[in-house]
Motif scaffolding. Structure first.
Motif, PDB file in Angstrom:
ATOM      1  N   LEU A 140       0.836  -1.197   0.000  1.00  0.00           N
ATOM      2  CA  LEU A 140       0.000   0.000   0.000  1.00  0.00           C
ATOM      3  C   LEU A 140       0.873   1.249   0.000  1.00  0.00           C
ATOM      4  N   ASP A 141       0.304   2.359  -0.426  1.00  0.00           N
ATOM      5  CA  ASP A 141       1.027   3.626  -0.308  1.00  0.00           C
ATOM      6  C   ASP A 141       0.599   4.333   0.972  1.00  0.00           C
ATOM      7  N   GLU A 142       1.110   5.552   1.191  1.00  0.00           N
ATOM      8  CA  GLU A 142       0.817   6.288   2.433  1.00  0.00           C
ATOM      9  C   GLU A 142      -0.663   6.583   2.585  1.00  0.00           C
ATOM     10  N   ALA A 143      -1.399   6.626   1.466  1.00  0.00           N
ATOM     11  CA  ALA A 143      -2.842   6.902   1.520  1.00  0.00           C
ATOM     12  C   ALA A 143      -3.664   5.626   1.666  1.00  0.00           C
ATOM     13  N   GLY A 144      -2.988   4.473   1.783  1.00  0.00           N
ATOM     14  CA  GLY A 144      -3.698   3.217   1.944  1.00  0.00           C
ATOM     15  C   GLY A 144      -4.214   2.628   0.645  1.00  0.00           C
ATOM     16  N   GLN A 145      -3.737   3.129  -0.505  1.00  0.00           N
ATOM     17  CA  GLN A 145      -4.167   2.620  -1.798  1.00  0.00           C
ATOM     18  C   GLN A 145      -3.235   1.504  -2.268  1.00  0.00           C
ATOM     19  N   LEU A 146      -3.807   0.506  -2.912  1.00  0.00           N
ATOM     20  CA  LEU A 146      -3.029  -0.635  -3.366  1.00  0.00           C
ATOM     21  C   LEU A 146      -2.125  -0.242  -4.532  1.00  0.00           C
ATOM     22  N   GLN A 147      -0.820  -0.570  -4.386  1.00  0.00           N
ATOM     23  CA  GLN A 147       0.138  -0.309  -5.454  1.00  0.00           C
ATOM     24  C   GLN A 147       0.570  -1.587  -6.159  1.00  0.00           C
ATOM     25  N   SER A 148       0.649  -2.673  -5.416  1.00  0.00           N
ATOM     26  CA  SER A 148       0.981  -3.959  -6.019  1.00  0.00           C
ATOM     27  C   SER A 148       0.484  -5.074  -5.111  1.00  0.00           C
ATOM     28  N   MET A 149       0.339  -6.256  -5.694  1.00  0.00           N
ATOM     29  CA  MET A 149      -0.105  -7.414  -4.930  1.00  0.00           C
ATOM     30  C   MET A 149       0.545  -8.658  -5.511  1.00  0.00           C
ATOM     31  N   GLU A 150       1.108  -9.472  -4.637  1.00  0.00           N
ATOM     32  CA  GLU A 150       1.698 -10.740  -5.070  1.00  0.00           C
ATOM     33  C   GLU A 150       0.811 -11.890  -4.614  1.00  0.00           C
ATOM     34  N   LEU A 151       0.444 -12.765  -5.544  1.00  0.00           N
ATOM     35  CA  LEU A 151      -0.278 -13.990  -5.229  1.00  0.00           C
ATOM     36  C   LEU A 151       0.726 -15.134  -5.216  1.00  0.00           C
ATOM     37  N   PHE A 152       0.945 -15.717  -4.037  1.00  0.00           N
ATOM     38  CA  PHE A 152       1.815 -16.884  -3.898  1.00  0.00           C
ATOM     39  C   PHE A 152       0.956 -18.120  -4.097  1.00  0.00           C
ATOM     40  N   ILE A 153       1.210 -18.859  -5.161  1.00  0.00           N
ATOM     41  CA  ILE A 153       0.448 -20.077  -5.448  1.00  0.00           C
ATOM     42  C   ILE A 153       1.179 -21.277  -4.873  1.00  0.00           C
ATOM     43  N   HIS A 154       2.446 -21.397  -5.228  1.00  0.00           N
ATOM     44  CA  HIS A 154       3.323 -22.378  -4.590  1.00  0.00           C
ATOM     45  C   HIS A 154       4.747 -21.882  -4.795  1.00  0.00           C
ATOM     46  N   ALA A 155       5.722 -22.627  -4.268  1.00  0.00           N
ATOM     47  CA  ALA A 155       7.102 -22.134  -4.294  1.00  0.00           C
ATOM     48  C   ALA A 155       7.607 -21.860  -5.701  1.00  0.00           C
ATOM     49  N   GLY A 156       7.029 -22.519  -6.690  1.00  0.00           N
ATOM     50  CA  GLY A 156       7.488 -22.341  -8.054  1.00  0.00           C
ATOM     51  C   GLY A 156       6.659 -21.397  -8.891  1.00  0.00           C
ATOM     52  N   LYS A 157       5.603 -20.835  -8.316  1.00  0.00           N
ATOM     53  CA  LYS A 157       4.744 -19.959  -9.120  1.00  0.00           C
ATOM     54  C   LYS A 157       4.150 -18.851  -8.266  1.00  0.00           C
ATOM     55  N   LYS A 158       4.382 -17.610  -8.708  1.00  0.00           N
ATOM     56  CA  LYS A 158       3.779 -16.434  -8.098  1.00  0.00           C
ATOM     57  C   LYS A 158       3.262 -15.547  -9.223  1.00  0.00           C
ATOM     58  N   VAL A 159       2.295 -14.709  -8.893  1.00  0.00           N
ATOM     59  CA  VAL A 159       1.792 -13.733  -9.864  1.00  0.00           C
ATOM     60  C   VAL A 159       1.841 -12.366  -9.200  1.00  0.00           C
ATOM     61  N   LEU A 160       2.473 -11.409  -9.871  1.00  0.00           N
ATOM     62  CA  LEU A 160       2.598 -10.051  -9.351  1.00  0.00           C
ATOM     63  C   LEU A 160       1.685  -9.122 -10.144  1.00  0.00           C
ATOM     64  N   TYR A 161       0.792  -8.437  -9.427  1.00  0.00           N
ATOM     65  CA  TYR A 161      -0.096  -7.444 -10.028  1.00  0.00           C
ATOM     66  C   TYR A 161       0.397  -6.064  -9.607  1.00  0.00           C
ATOM     67  N   GLU A 162       0.711  -5.214 -10.582  1.00  0.00           N
ATOM     68  CA  GLU A 162       1.248  -3.891 -10.274  1.00  0.00           C
ATOM     69  C   GLU A 162       0.400  -2.800 -10.910  1.00  0.00           C
ATOM     70  N   ARG A 163       0.238  -1.721 -10.182  1.00  0.00           N
ATOM     71  CA  ARG A 163      -0.513  -0.585 -10.720  1.00  0.00           C
ATOM     72  C   ARG A 163       0.344   0.097 -11.796  1.00  0.00           C
ATOM     73  N   VAL A 164      -0.238   0.235 -12.991  1.00  0.00           N
ATOM     74  CA  VAL A 164       0.482   0.879 -14.093  1.00  0.00           C
ATOM     75  C   VAL A 164      -0.172   2.199 -14.491  1.00  0.00           C
ATOM     76  N   ALA A 165      -1.334   2.476 -13.935  1.00  0.00           N
ATOM     77  CA  ALA A 165      -2.034   3.740 -14.159  1.00  0.00           C
ATOM     78  C   ALA A 165      -2.993   3.936 -13.002  1.00  0.00           C
ATOM     79  N   ALA A 166      -3.596   5.093 -12.930  1.00  0.00           N
ATOM     80  CA  ALA A 166      -4.496   5.398 -11.811  1.00  0.00           C
ATOM     81  C   ALA A 166      -5.629   4.390 -11.704  1.00  0.00           C
ATOM     82  N   ASP A 167      -6.068   3.828 -12.845  1.00  0.00           N
ATOM     83  CA  ASP A 167      -7.215   2.931 -12.837  1.00  0.00           C
ATOM     84  C   ASP A 167      -6.894   1.593 -13.502  1.00  0.00           C
ATOM     85  N   GLU A 168      -5.608   1.209 -13.528  1.00  0.00           N
ATOM     86  CA  GLU A 168      -5.257  -0.014 -14.255  1.00  0.00           C
ATOM     87  C   GLU A 168      -4.094  -0.742 -13.593  1.00  0.00           C
TER      88      GLU A 168
END
Length: 455
Positions: A140-168
């Protein structure tokens, strides 16, 4: 200032490495603070403020009097039991029944953020069904808004979601292939094959796959005789000594009276008997009764027409009138039936041998979750549900959990081992057969010892 440094430090290093890296940093700092001749006795050199500054609370003042090795051991223990808090990082372990919207509300993240992340996930659908054992790490940022999120599926696979625009958001898969370690499981059948296979450590998935391989050759509930032997070579996947939960069967032998059933995985991922004849049942290229044109091709590097960012198209689109029958391209089991805000009504089918198919934007389901389907069976009707530009079917083929082009991918065609690799295949069969026979003999000896001990 040091607190801020360690918050950034946690973001830079993977969670599993943070304790070791911090310990090394503290050790190096202590070496710099203490002259070589005074490391065991010097006090008042700022060691206590340093430890407090990195979040290790309740440090006794006499720490400055400890020899260096004892001090480092104390810091190591504290780093194990008192992880440094980062107010901008939230870690959540998935529990049964959890959904993304429920988890986000826990951290005061609005439904709009949920929609943005799910829109990014549309081509992957990793967040649609969360399982216990998965883990989410939210930044999160200082305003409590989500900037990125990592989904840990297992030790060999993760998915990273990152904010690339204000609404995307955009996603990135982080894959570690790890290593595969083989293990031979052998036993005799007393009672049912299912219970006998479970007894030696085979999973329900393993047992189902074995049944599927030989279902045209034997009825496991009727034809297996007591005392029949089975030998299974199974490989399991590990990343840095941690199991990922992924496994694959590489060889099977079932000795039932005078009947011997064999299956060996070849380099092409398909199964053949010991003579090199295929055990696969052929796939259909498309899940439709008739060939139709393609309106959008498979393209993992497709650029979004508006944002100009890479937005993978992991399937093939067929323009169809609403209500067109969709058929299963091969035998399998229905593993998902969902209604997604962007993918619409969709079905996922797990086929044997690491093949999986998905069907998006449907109007009606003709099967249920957990149902077994056969090649050519009607499973759904096409539609225009979810985020869709018009009536069509979005069809995906995955091999070993990776999306591939269904129009060009190598799919099972029930042919024998290719002539150019027959010699290598025969050598592999001979080697694995010897290994499985040896393990089977060891299993018999162990069973005999247990019977003697029981008497």
């Amino acid at each position: 200032m040091l607190n801020s440094f360690f918050v950034d430090f946690r973001r830079l290093f993977p969670q599993g490495h943070q304790r070791l890296m911090l310990l090394c940093l503290v050790f190096i700092t202590l070496l710099l603070l203490w002259p070589t001749s005074q490391r065991s006795t010097q006090s008042g050199m700022g060691v206590l403020p340093l430890l407090l500054s990195i979040g290790l609370q309740q440090a006794p003042e006499q720490l400055d009097q400890l020899p260096l090795n004892e001090l480092v051991a104390w810091v190591d223990d504290k780093l194990r039991t008192e992880p440094i808090e980062d107010p901008f990082t939230k870690i959540y372990n998935i529990e049964a029944g959890d959904s993304l919207s429920r988890i986000f509300s826990r951290y005061n993240l609005g439904y709009q953020t949920v929609q943005q992340v799910m829109a990014a996930d549309q081509s992957l659908l990793a967040l649609d069904v969360l399982h216990p054992g998965n883990r989410l790490t939210l930044q999160l940022d200082e305003a409590g808004q989500l900037q990125s999120m990592e989904l840990f599926i297992h030790a060999g696979k993760k998915v990273l979601y990152e904010r690339v625009a204000a609404d995307e958001f955009a996603y990135q898969e982080i894959i570690d292939e790890g290593v595969w370690r083989k293990n031979i499981l052998a036993g005799e059948i007393f009672g049912s094959f299912y219970t006998s296979a479970q007894r030696v450590g085979l999973s329900d998935t393993d047992i189902y796959n074995i049944n599927q391989l030989f279902k045209d050759r034997i009825d496991f509930s009727r034809d297996i005789q007591a005392g029949a032997q089975f030998q299974v070579l199974r490989s399991e996947n590990f990343v840095e000594e941690q199991g990922t939960g992924q496994s694959r069967i590489e060889a099977i032998r079932i000795l039932n009276r005078r009947q011997v059933l064999t299956a060996f995985m070849h380099d092409d991922g398909q199964y053949y008997d010991a003579n090199g004849d295929s055990l696969e049942r052929a796939f259909s290229r498309i899940p439709l009764q008739n060939n139709v044109r393609v309106s959008s091709h498979f393209n993992p590097r497709r650029l979004h027409p508006i944002t100009k960012r890479v937005s993978p198209h992991n399937g093939t689109d067929f323009p169809l009138p609403i209500g067109t029958p969709i058929i299963a391209p091969a035998d399998g089991v229905v593993t998902r039936i969902e209604n997604h805000p962007f993918a619409g009504k969709y079905i996922e089918i797990q086929h044997f041998g690491g093949y999986k198919t998905r069907y998006l934007h449907l109007s009606r389901f003709n099967v249920q979750r957990g149902q077994r389907v056969t090649r050519g069976q009607r499973i759904a009707l096409s539609g225009n549900t979810g985020r869709s530009t018009g009536p069509h079917l979005h069809y995906e083929l995955h091999i070993n959990n990776r999306p591939v082009n269904p129009m060009t991918a190598h799919i099972p065609l029930a042919r024998p081992v290719p002539a150019e690799s027959r010699a290598a295949f025969a050598t592999r069969v001979k080697q694995l057969t010897a290994e499985m026979e040896q393990q089977s003999e060891l299993a018999k000896q162990q069973s005999a010892k247990e019977l003697v001990a029981a008497d």
